[in-house]
Motif scaffolding. Structure first.
Motif, PDB file in Angstrom:
ATOM      1  N   TRP A 150       0.790  -1.227   0.000  1.00 16.58           N
ATOM      2  CA  TRP A 150       0.000   0.000   0.000  1.00 16.58           C
ATOM      3  C   TRP A 150       0.824   1.280   0.000  1.00 16.58           C
ATOM      4  CZ3 TRP A 150      -4.212  -1.356   4.215  1.00 16.58           C
ATOM      5  CH2 TRP A 150      -5.096  -2.293   3.677  1.00 16.58           C
ATOM      6  N   PHE A 151       2.016   1.255   0.624  1.00 10.82           N
ATOM      7  CA  PHE A 151       2.783   2.478   0.845  1.00 10.82           C
ATOM      8  C   PHE A 151       4.203   2.332   0.299  1.00 10.82           C
ATOM      9  CE2 PHE A 151       0.115   2.093   4.860  1.00 10.82           C
ATOM     10  CZ  PHE A 151      -0.914   2.881   4.379  1.00 10.82           C
ATOM     11  N   THR A 152       4.819   3.476  -0.008  1.00 13.97           N
ATOM     12  CA  THR A 152       6.237   3.454  -0.323  1.00 13.97           C
ATOM     13  C   THR A 152       7.027   3.132   0.952  1.00 13.97           C
ATOM     14  OG1 THR A 152       6.430   5.826   0.110  1.00 13.97           O
ATOM     15  CG2 THR A 152       5.963   5.154  -2.165  1.00 13.97           C
ATOM     16  N   GLY A 153       8.254   2.629   0.784  1.00 14.54           N
ATOM     17  CA  GLY A 153       9.058   2.261   1.942  1.00 14.54           C
ATOM     18  C   GLY A 153       9.349   3.440   2.844  1.00 14.54           C
ATOM     19  N   GLY A 154       9.598   4.602   2.247  1.00 13.41           N
ATOM     20  CA  GLY A 154       9.892   5.788   3.047  1.00 13.41           C
ATOM     21  C   GLY A 154       8.716   6.217   3.894  1.00 13.41           C
ATOM     22  N   PHE A 155       7.515   6.166   3.325  1.00 13.86           N
ATOM     23  CA  PHE A 155       6.323   6.555   4.072  1.00 13.86           C
ATOM     24  C   PHE A 155       6.076   5.577   5.218  1.00 13.86           C
ATOM     25  CE2 PHE A 155       1.790   6.309   4.965  1.00 13.86           C
ATOM     26  CZ  PHE A 155       1.440   7.653   5.120  1.00 13.86           C
ATOM     27  N   ALA A 156       6.181   4.273   4.941  1.00 15.59           N
ATOM     28  CA  ALA A 156       5.925   3.270   5.980  1.00 15.59           C
ATOM     29  C   ALA A 156       6.900   3.432   7.145  1.00 15.59           C
ATOM     30  CB  ALA A 156       6.024   1.862   5.388  1.00 15.59           C
ATOM     31  N   ALA A 157       8.156   3.754   6.830  1.00 15.13           N
ATOM     32  CA  ALA A 157       9.153   3.921   7.899  1.00 15.13           C
ATOM     33  C   ALA A 157       8.906   5.195   8.699  1.00 15.13           C
ATOM     34  CB  ALA A 157      10.553   3.948   7.297  1.00 15.13           C
ATOM     35  N   ALA A 158       8.476   6.249   8.023  1.00 11.57           N
ATOM     36  CA  ALA A 158       8.285   7.546   8.688  1.00 11.57           C
ATOM     37  C   ALA A 158       6.961   7.643   9.428  1.00 11.57           C
ATOM     38  CB  ALA A 158       8.383   8.675   7.664  1.00 11.57           C
ATOM     39  N   GLN A 159       6.004   6.764   9.097  1.00 12.98           N
ATOM     40  CA  GLN A 159       4.661   6.837   9.680  1.00 12.98           C
ATOM     41  C   GLN A 159       4.297   5.495  10.311  1.00 12.98           C
ATOM     42  OE1 GLN A 159       2.885   9.533   9.877  1.00 12.98           O
ATOM     43  NE2 GLN A 159       3.954  10.905   8.475  1.00 12.98           N
ATOM     44  N   PRO A 160       4.953   5.100  11.395  1.00 11.08           N
ATOM     45  CA  PRO A 160       4.673   3.787  11.986  1.00 11.08           C
ATOM     46  C   PRO A 160       3.240   3.652  12.487  1.00 11.08           C
ATOM     47  CG  PRO A 160       6.087   5.104  13.424  1.00 11.08           C
ATOM     48  CD  PRO A 160       6.029   5.827  12.121  1.00 11.08           C
ATOM     49  N   ALA A 161       2.654   4.755  12.945  1.00  7.49           N
ATOM     50  CA  ALA A 161       1.273   4.669  13.451  1.00  7.49           C
ATOM     51  C   ALA A 161       0.309   4.332  12.317  1.00  7.49           C
ATOM     52  CB  ALA A 161       0.883   5.979  14.120  1.00  7.49           C
ATOM     53  N   ILE A 162       0.498   4.969  11.160  1.00  3.11           N
ATOM     54  CA  ILE A 162      -0.371   4.676  10.018  1.00  3.11           C
ATOM     55  C   ILE A 162      -0.117   3.266   9.511  1.00  3.11           C
ATOM     56  CG2 ILE A 162      -0.877   5.309   7.624  1.00  3.11           C
ATOM     57  CD1 ILE A 162      -0.474   8.202   8.382  1.00  3.11           C
ATOM     58  N   THR A 163       1.142   2.842   9.530  1.00  2.39           N
ATOM     59  CA  THR A 163       1.466   1.485   9.105  1.00  2.39           C
ATOM     60  C   THR A 163       0.776   0.452   9.994  1.00  2.39           C
ATOM     61  OG1 THR A 163       3.614   2.224   8.278  1.00  2.39           O
ATOM     62  CG2 THR A 163       3.358  -0.127   8.699  1.00  2.39           C
ATOM     63  N   GLU A 164       0.813   0.658  11.291  1.00  2.00           N
ATOM     64  CA  GLU A 164       0.150  -0.266  12.214  1.00  2.00           C
ATOM     65  C   GLU A 164      -1.362  -0.215  12.044  1.00  2.00           C
ATOM     66  OE1 GLU A 164      -0.511  -3.180  14.978  1.00  2.00           O
ATOM     67  OE2 GLU A 164       1.302  -2.626  13.871  1.00  2.00           O
ATOM     68  N   TRP A 165      -1.900   0.990  11.796  1.00  2.00           N
ATOM     69  CA  TRP A 165      -3.337   1.126  11.520  1.00  2.00           C
ATOM     70  C   TRP A 165      -3.726   0.275  10.321  1.00  2.00           C
ATOM     71  CZ3 TRP A 165      -4.731   3.635   6.846  1.00  2.00           C
ATOM     72  CH2 TRP A 165      -6.106   3.800   6.647  1.00  2.00           C
ATOM     73  N   ALA A 166      -2.897   0.285   9.269  1.00  2.00           N
ATOM     74  CA  ALA A 166      -3.203  -0.500   8.074  1.00  2.00           C
ATOM     75  C   ALA A 166      -3.227  -1.989   8.399  1.00  2.00           C
ATOM     76  CB  ALA A 166      -2.173  -0.204   6.986  1.00  2.00           C
ATOM     77  N   VAL A 167      -2.253  -2.455   9.176  1.00  2.00           N
ATOM     78  CA  VAL A 167      -2.188  -3.872   9.536  1.00  2.00           C
ATOM     79  C   VAL A 167      -3.426  -4.277  10.326  1.00  2.00           C
ATOM     80  CG1 VAL A 167      -0.932  -5.576  10.912  1.00  2.00           C
ATOM     81  CG2 VAL A 167       0.335  -3.973   9.459  1.00  2.00           C
ATOM     82  N   GLN A 168      -3.786  -3.484  11.317  1.00  2.00           N
ATOM     83  CA  GLN A 168      -4.941  -3.819  12.145  1.00  2.00           C
ATOM     84  C   GLN A 168      -6.248  -3.749  11.360  1.00  2.00           C
ATOM     85  OE1 GLN A 168      -4.743  -5.198  15.060  1.00  2.00           O
ATOM     86  NE2 GLN A 168      -2.504  -4.992  14.961  1.00  2.00           N
ATOM     87  N   MET A 169      -6.327  -2.840  10.399  1.00  2.00           N
ATOM     88  CA  MET A 169      -7.528  -2.716   9.585  1.00  2.00           C
ATOM     89  C   MET A 169      -7.787  -4.012   8.817  1.00  2.00           C
ATOM     90  SD  MET A 169      -8.424   0.556   7.202  1.00  2.00           S
ATOM     91  CE  MET A 169      -6.810   0.480   6.430  1.00  2.00           C
ATOM     92  N   VAL A 170      -6.731  -4.609   8.273  1.00  2.00           N
ATOM     93  CA  VAL A 170      -6.890  -5.873   7.550  1.00  2.00           C
ATOM     94  C   VAL A 170      -7.191  -7.006   8.516  1.00  2.00           C
ATOM     95  CG1 VAL A 170      -5.771  -7.511   5.997  1.00  2.00           C
ATOM     96  CG2 VAL A 170      -5.362  -5.066   5.716  1.00  2.00           C
ATOM     97  N   ARG A 171      -6.482  -7.035   9.657  1.00  2.00           N
ATOM     98  CA  ARG A 171      -6.676  -8.129  10.621  1.00  2.00           C
ATOM     99  C   ARG A 171      -8.116  -8.208  11.112  1.00  2.00           C
ATOM    100  NH1 ARG A 171      -1.248  -7.253  13.684  1.00  2.00           N
ATOM    101  NH2 ARG A 171       0.014  -8.976  12.877  1.00  2.00           N
ATOM    102  N   THR A 172      -8.792  -7.089  11.227  1.00  2.00           N
ATOM    103  CA  THR A 172     -10.149  -7.074  11.780  1.00  2.00           C
ATOM    104  C   THR A 172     -11.228  -7.268  10.712  1.00  2.00           C
ATOM    105  OG1 THR A 172     -10.171  -4.649  11.640  1.00  2.00           O
ATOM    106  CG2 THR A 172      -9.482  -5.625  13.725  1.00  2.00           C
ATOM    107  N   THR A 173     -10.819  -7.510   9.475  1.00  2.00           N
ATOM    108  CA  THR A 173     -11.777  -7.792   8.407  1.00  2.00           C
ATOM    109  C   THR A 173     -12.273  -9.228   8.517  1.00  2.00           C
ATOM    110  OG1 THR A 173     -10.701  -6.194   6.935  1.00  2.00           O
ATOM    111  CG2 THR A 173     -12.068  -7.867   5.895  1.00  2.00           C
ATOM    112  N   ASP A 174     -13.532  -9.449   8.174  1.00  2.00           N
ATOM    113  CA  ASP A 174     -14.074 -10.805   8.181  1.00  2.00           C
ATOM    114  C   ASP A 174     -13.430 -11.620   7.062  1.00  2.00           C
ATOM    115  OD1 ASP A 174     -16.339 -12.800   8.914  1.00  2.00           O
ATOM    116  OD2 ASP A 174     -16.464 -12.582   6.738  1.00  2.00           O
ATOM    117  N   PRO A 175     -12.805 -12.779   7.365  1.00  2.00           N
ATOM    118  CA  PRO A 175     -12.107 -13.543   6.324  1.00  2.00           C
ATOM    119  C   PRO A 175     -13.004 -13.974   5.166  1.00  2.00           C
ATOM    120  CG  PRO A 175     -11.438 -14.291   8.500  1.00  2.00           C
ATOM    121  CD  PRO A 175     -12.592 -13.357   8.708  1.00  2.00           C
ATOM    122  N   GLY A 176     -14.224 -14.408   5.485  1.00  2.00           N
ATOM    123  CA  GLY A 176     -15.129 -14.840   4.417  1.00  2.00           C
ATOM    124  C   GLY A 176     -15.470 -13.713   3.461  1.00  2.00           C
TER     125      GLY A 176
END
Length: 431
Positions: A150-176
């Motif tokens: 989803w993000f460039t490497g520089g953005f992901a490194a500079a914005q850890p809070a947004i990066t973690e938000w993205a991970v949690q957003m996917v984790r909380t999606t219904d798998p089906g």
């Protein structure tokens, strides 16, 4: 916020109630919060409507396996709210919904922005493979790798809070629901319909997008009459999150200057300007000789019956995958071509398409029959097919254990060895 029946979508409104409606559609694995930083500026002129995909962001888990189904649920939601006409901007899967609306319901759409999208998202095999991984391992492998998609490497490194938000957003999606959305993207292909998009369209893409990048964006622009292209520097797939100010400015400019008029109250019709003719991108194909385009003679045994070849080819691709079918058809010659046609028309068009059993059940039967016959090569690709059809590795194991009792331990021993290798290959997440 809304209570959400199965045929509608979870939504929220922001902005003045009397303003024109502007809809923002999310990407697969995200929620409406991916648009948070656009909302303050957009609500100065528009009533902003955001929605969640089924099973995303806490929305009820009513899976939708086709882009057309998602578009229909969106329209049903808007109908219930009395919203008839709107502008639309969508990212990735949300962009596919926008194109679907433009093709099937142009009278509802005033203007369109398609972001990080494509007329065909990769290959059907890629998305069905992702569904196999989620069914086997859950969403955690997809969630952990989402920032790099989803993000460039520089953005992901500079914005850890947004990066973690993205991970949690996917984790909380219904798998089906995630798997169903993958199926929707696998089946989406409007490459040959783009010339019918008649609403003002902006195609927007991040310059560093490795998922649906500038090449896919240019395909959309080449196909949609009078579409414009905007490439956002220094952004990857989730452009609205990574470059919010640039995306907001582009949305404001497009929707402020390109808003197709509504129905004329006097005539009951909508004035749609004729699409400009675009130069052909490839040389026109020569006209076929008369003999080749003359009506075909229907063999007596097929009179009154539909030809099942096209249906069979579609089912065969869905179950076995494009790569396998393309390889089998490419290897066919004058000697084996008739056999490939027979298999496609009768095994896949007649038997696999019958309504009496679902594909999971047919996979169980097929695996058992292949073990009994000792057909290990076909067992390998039908194990892949069983995973595509929704069987889990544990269920495949149970089928083979059952076969061991009725087909013999030596046959099952060989079958376990083949199936084990296939399952490892198919369910191991890519690093």
């Amino acid at each position: 916020m809304s209570e959400t029946p199965p045929n509608t979508l979870q939504y929220r409104f922001d902005g003045p109630e009397d303003a024109p409606v502007l809809i923002l559609g999310p990407s697969l694995g995200t929620t409406w919060h991916m648009w948070d930083r656009q909302v303050p500026e957009l609500t100065r002129q528009w009533r902003v409507f955001r929605f969640d995909l089924p099973g995303h962001g806490g929305a009820p888990a009513h899976p939708a396996g086709a882009v057309s189904d998602l578009a229909a649920r969106l329209l049903a939601t808007l109908d219930a709210l009395g919203v008839q006409r709107f502008a639309y901007a969508g990212c990735a899967l949300g962009g596919a919904i926008g194109v679907e609306l433009a093709l099937r319901h142009p009278e509802r759409l005033a203007s369109l922005v398609v972001i990080a999208a494509s007329p065909r998202f990769g290959t059907a095999d890629e998305f069905r493979q992702r569904g196999v991984i989620v069914r086997t391992n859950g969403l955690d492998p997809i969630a952990r790798t989402s920032p790099e998609r989803w993000f460039t490497g520089g953005f992901a490194a500079a914005q850890p809070a947004i990066t973690e938000w993205a991970v949690q957003m996917v984790r909380t999606t219904d798998p089906g629901c995630y798997i169903a959305a993958c199926e929707a993207l696998a089946a989406f292909d409007v490459r040959h319909e783009l010339t019918r998009v008649g609403v003002p369209t902006l195609v927007l893409v991040g310059s560093e997008d490795q998922v649906t990048g500038p090449a896919e964006a240019r395909t959309l622009v080449a196909g949609i009459p009078d579409a414009r292209l905007a490439v956002v520097p220094g952004a990857s797939h989730l452009v609205p999150v990574e470059q919010p100010a640039a995306v907001t400015d582009l949305l404001v400019h497009h929707f402020s200057t390109a808003w197709q008029p509504a129905f004329d109250s006097a005539t009951g019709q909508m004035a749609i300007p004729a699409a400009p003719v675009k130069p052909a991108l490839a040389a026109p194909q020569p006209t076929a000789p008369i003999a080749e385009i003359a009506p075909a003679v229907v063999p007596p045994q097929q009179a009154g019956r539909p030809d099942r070849y096209d249906t069979g080819l579609k089912v065969r691709r869905e179950v076995l995958g494009d790569a396998h079918v393309d390889r089998a058809l490419a290897q066919a010659d004058d000697f084996s071509g008739d056999f490939q046609e027979l298999v496609t028309r009768y095994a896949w068009g007649e038997i696999w398409d019958r309504p009496g059993l679902d594909r999971r059940s047919r996979s169980c039967i097929t695996l058992t029959a292949l073990v009994a016959g000792g057909h290990l090569e076909e067992l390998a690709f039908h194990t892949r097919a069983a995973l595509r059809n929704g069987l889990t590795p544990d269920e495949i194991k149970e089928v083979l254990l059952q076969a061991a009792v009725y087909c013999g331990v030596p046959a099952a021993n060989s079958a376990f060895r083949v199936a084990q290798q296939v399952i490892r290959e198919e369910t191991t997440p890519a690093e």
